[in-house]
Design a protein around this motif. Structure first.
Motif, PDB file in Angstrom:
ATOM      1  N   ASP A  17       0.789  -1.032   0.002  1.00  0.00           N
ATOM      2  CA  ASP A  17      -0.233  -0.099  -0.050  1.00  0.00           C
ATOM      3  C   ASP A  17       0.864   1.078   0.113  1.00  0.00           C
ATOM      4  O   ASP A  17       0.319   2.474  -0.065  1.00  0.00           O
ATOM      5  CB  ASP A  17      -1.033   0.069   1.003  1.00  0.00           C
ATOM      6  CG  ASP A  17      -0.298   0.076   2.508  1.00  0.00           C
ATOM      7  OD1 ASP A  17       1.162  -0.897   2.546  1.00  0.00           O
ATOM      8  OD2 ASP A  17      -0.551   0.652   3.451  1.00  0.00           O
ATOM      9  N   ASP A  33      -4.367   8.843  -1.075  1.00  0.00           N
ATOM     10  CA  ASP A  33      -4.449   7.333  -0.430  1.00  0.00           C
ATOM     11  C   ASP A  33      -4.089   6.180  -1.456  1.00  0.00           C
ATOM     12  O   ASP A  33      -4.525   6.426  -2.642  1.00  0.00           O
ATOM     13  CB  ASP A  33      -5.967   7.244   0.071  1.00  0.00           C
ATOM     14  CG  ASP A  33      -5.824   5.913   0.982  1.00  0.00           C
ATOM     15  OD1 ASP A  33      -5.108   5.538   1.689  1.00  0.00           O
ATOM     16  OD2 ASP A  33      -6.996   5.049   1.044  1.00  0.00           O
ATOM     17  N   GLU A  35      -4.934   1.986  -1.596  1.00  0.00           N
ATOM     18  CA  GLU A  35      -5.532   0.875  -1.132  1.00  0.00           C
ATOM     19  C   GLU A  35      -5.342  -0.363  -2.195  1.00  0.00           C
ATOM     20  O   GLU A  35      -5.731  -0.419  -3.270  1.00  0.00           O
ATOM     21  CB  GLU A  35      -7.103   0.991  -1.009  1.00  0.00           C
ATOM     22  CG  GLU A  35      -8.068   0.065  -0.413  1.00  0.00           C
ATOM     23  CD  GLU A  35      -9.473   0.044  -0.414  1.00  0.00           C
ATOM     24  OE1 GLU A  35     -10.260  -0.733  -0.195  1.00  0.00           O
ATOM     25  OE2 GLU A  35      -9.718   1.312  -1.133  1.00  0.00           O
ATOM     26  N   ARG A  45      -4.454  -1.879  -7.069  1.00  0.00           N
ATOM     27  CA  ARG A  45      -4.578  -0.964  -6.226  1.00  0.00           C
ATOM     28  C   ARG A  45      -5.618  -0.184  -6.595  1.00  0.00           C
ATOM     29  O   ARG A  45      -5.724   0.183  -7.933  1.00  0.00           O
ATOM     30  CB  ARG A  45      -3.515  -0.284  -6.092  1.00  0.00           C
ATOM     31  CG  ARG A  45      -2.149  -1.416  -5.610  1.00  0.00           C
ATOM     32  CD  ARG A  45      -0.869  -0.103  -5.480  1.00  0.00           C
ATOM     33  NE  ARG A  45       0.214  -1.030  -4.894  1.00  0.00           N
ATOM     34  CZ  ARG A  45       1.112  -1.867  -5.700  1.00  0.00           C
ATOM     35  NH1 ARG A  45       1.105  -1.647  -6.897  1.00  0.00           N
ATOM     36  NH2 ARG A  45       2.063  -2.294  -4.922  1.00  0.00           N
ATOM     37  N   LYS A  46      -6.270   0.636  -5.537  1.00  0.00           N
ATOM     38  CA  LYS A  46      -7.152   1.835  -5.775  1.00  0.00           C
ATOM     39  C   LYS A  46      -6.437   3.050  -5.243  1.00  0.00           C
ATOM     40  O   LYS A  46      -6.162   3.165  -4.018  1.00  0.00           O
ATOM     41  CB  LYS A  46      -8.501   1.787  -5.344  1.00  0.00           C
ATOM     42  CG  LYS A  46      -9.356   2.826  -5.523  1.00  0.00           C
ATOM     43  CD  LYS A  46     -10.709   2.484  -5.111  1.00  0.00           C
ATOM     44  CE  LYS A  46     -10.917   2.538  -3.560  1.00  0.00           C
ATOM     45  NZ  LYS A  46     -12.619   2.247  -3.351  1.00  0.00           N
ATOM     46  N   THR A  47      -6.003   3.889  -6.161  1.00  0.00           N
ATOM     47  CA  THR A  47      -5.299   5.022  -5.578  1.00  0.00           C
ATOM     48  C   THR A  47      -6.262   6.460  -5.639  1.00  0.00           C
ATOM     49  O   THR A  47      -6.946   6.592  -6.568  1.00  0.00           O
ATOM     50  CB  THR A  47      -4.229   5.395  -6.444  1.00  0.00           C
ATOM     51  OG1 THR A  47      -3.250   4.492  -6.370  1.00  0.00           O
ATOM     52  CG2 THR A  47      -3.537   6.635  -6.147  1.00  0.00           C
ATOM     53  N   GLN A  62     -10.049   9.029  -8.583  1.00  0.00           N
ATOM     54  CA  GLN A  62      -9.912   7.454  -7.985  1.00  0.00           C
ATOM     55  C   GLN A  62      -9.426   6.635  -9.255  1.00  0.00           C
ATOM     56  O   GLN A  62     -10.111   7.039 -10.261  1.00  0.00           O
ATOM     57  CB  GLN A  62     -10.939   6.998  -7.258  1.00  0.00           C
ATOM     58  CG  GLN A  62     -11.229   7.508  -5.773  1.00  0.00           C
ATOM     59  CD  GLN A  62     -11.884   6.690  -4.981  1.00  0.00           C
ATOM     60  OE1 GLN A  62     -13.025   6.170  -5.463  1.00  0.00           O
ATOM     61  NE2 GLN A  62     -11.881   6.692  -3.685  1.00  0.00           N
TER      62      GLN A  62
END
Length: 220
Positions: A17, A33, A35, A45-47, A62
């Motif tokens: 992460d 962030d 995730e 990943r989700k940024t 996102q």
């Protein structure tokens, strides 16, 4: 405790992460962030980030990114015979998205797995085709699907000697690979691009490079 973040995942990785949080090259992007959605083998990943638009206003965005590592591919060619050596293998993603049987004709390729691009493509060429190549010619580097996949692919070319043919079926059995080599006249390979029988992007790019600037360019 979360695998891939606090504890090792199946590939022994932690801190997944943290990737991308410290980027500073673009002042118009502020990472908020990261995730990890999945790290079963590769990493999804989700940024969340703030983005400054051309008119100066900021928006919160996102994006999901799929990280499978970087890779390399090589076009094996023989200028005396005017042929290229490709591989045929089953590709499930292509099969479920409209390809008739999922059996794609491609240039030999694979992930770097911690090696330099040159080292990796020499290994992959031998694993997939059986041919040992010398120092490959670097062609270019390309982000193949920059909207969602992080992979940067290193493109190479190298000659092969048909007199030293190792056979027809190759691949790493332990990884489920079942690969067959296919030797084609270069002109036929280009025709197969035009009619859709060759539909793999890296292969199309290397064949077109070979015709325009590579070993089969006019006057070569």
């Amino acid at each position: 405790m979360t695998a891939g973040i606090d504890t090792p995942d199946r590939r022994g990785r932690t801190g997944l992460d943290r990737h991308g949080r410290d980027l500073t090259g673009n002042p118009g992007v502020r990472i908020h962030d990261v995730e990890v959605l999945s790290c079963d083998w590769y990493v999804l990943r989700k940024t969340t980030f703030d983005y400054r638009h051309g008119d100066g206003h900021w928006s919160r965005e996102q994006r999901e990114t799929y990280d499978r590592g970087d890779g390399a591919t090589v076009l094996l060619h023989n200028t005396d015979r005017r042929t290229v050596l490709l591989v045929r293998q089953f590709r499930l993603p292509a099969y479920v998205n409209g390809h008739p049987d999922g059996m794609l004709l491609e240039t030999a390729a694979g992930l770097l797995d911690g090696e330099s691009p040159e080292e990796a493509i020499r290994r992959e060429a031998e694993e997939e085709t059986g041919y040992s190549i010398g120092v490959p010619e670097r062609v270019f580097e390309v982000y193949m699907s920059p909207g969602s996949v992080t992979e940067r692919l290193h493109f190479f070319a190298a000659p092969y000697d048909p007199a030293r043919s190792p056979g027809s079926a190759h691949g790493v059995a332990a990884e489920g690979e079942d690969i067959t080599t296919v030797e084609l006249p270069f002109a036929e390979a280009l025709a197969m691009v035009r009619d859709g029988r060759i539909a793999d992007a890296k292969t199309v790019m290397l064949l077109q490079w070979a015709a325009l600037d590579g070993p089969f360019r006019p006057g070569a």
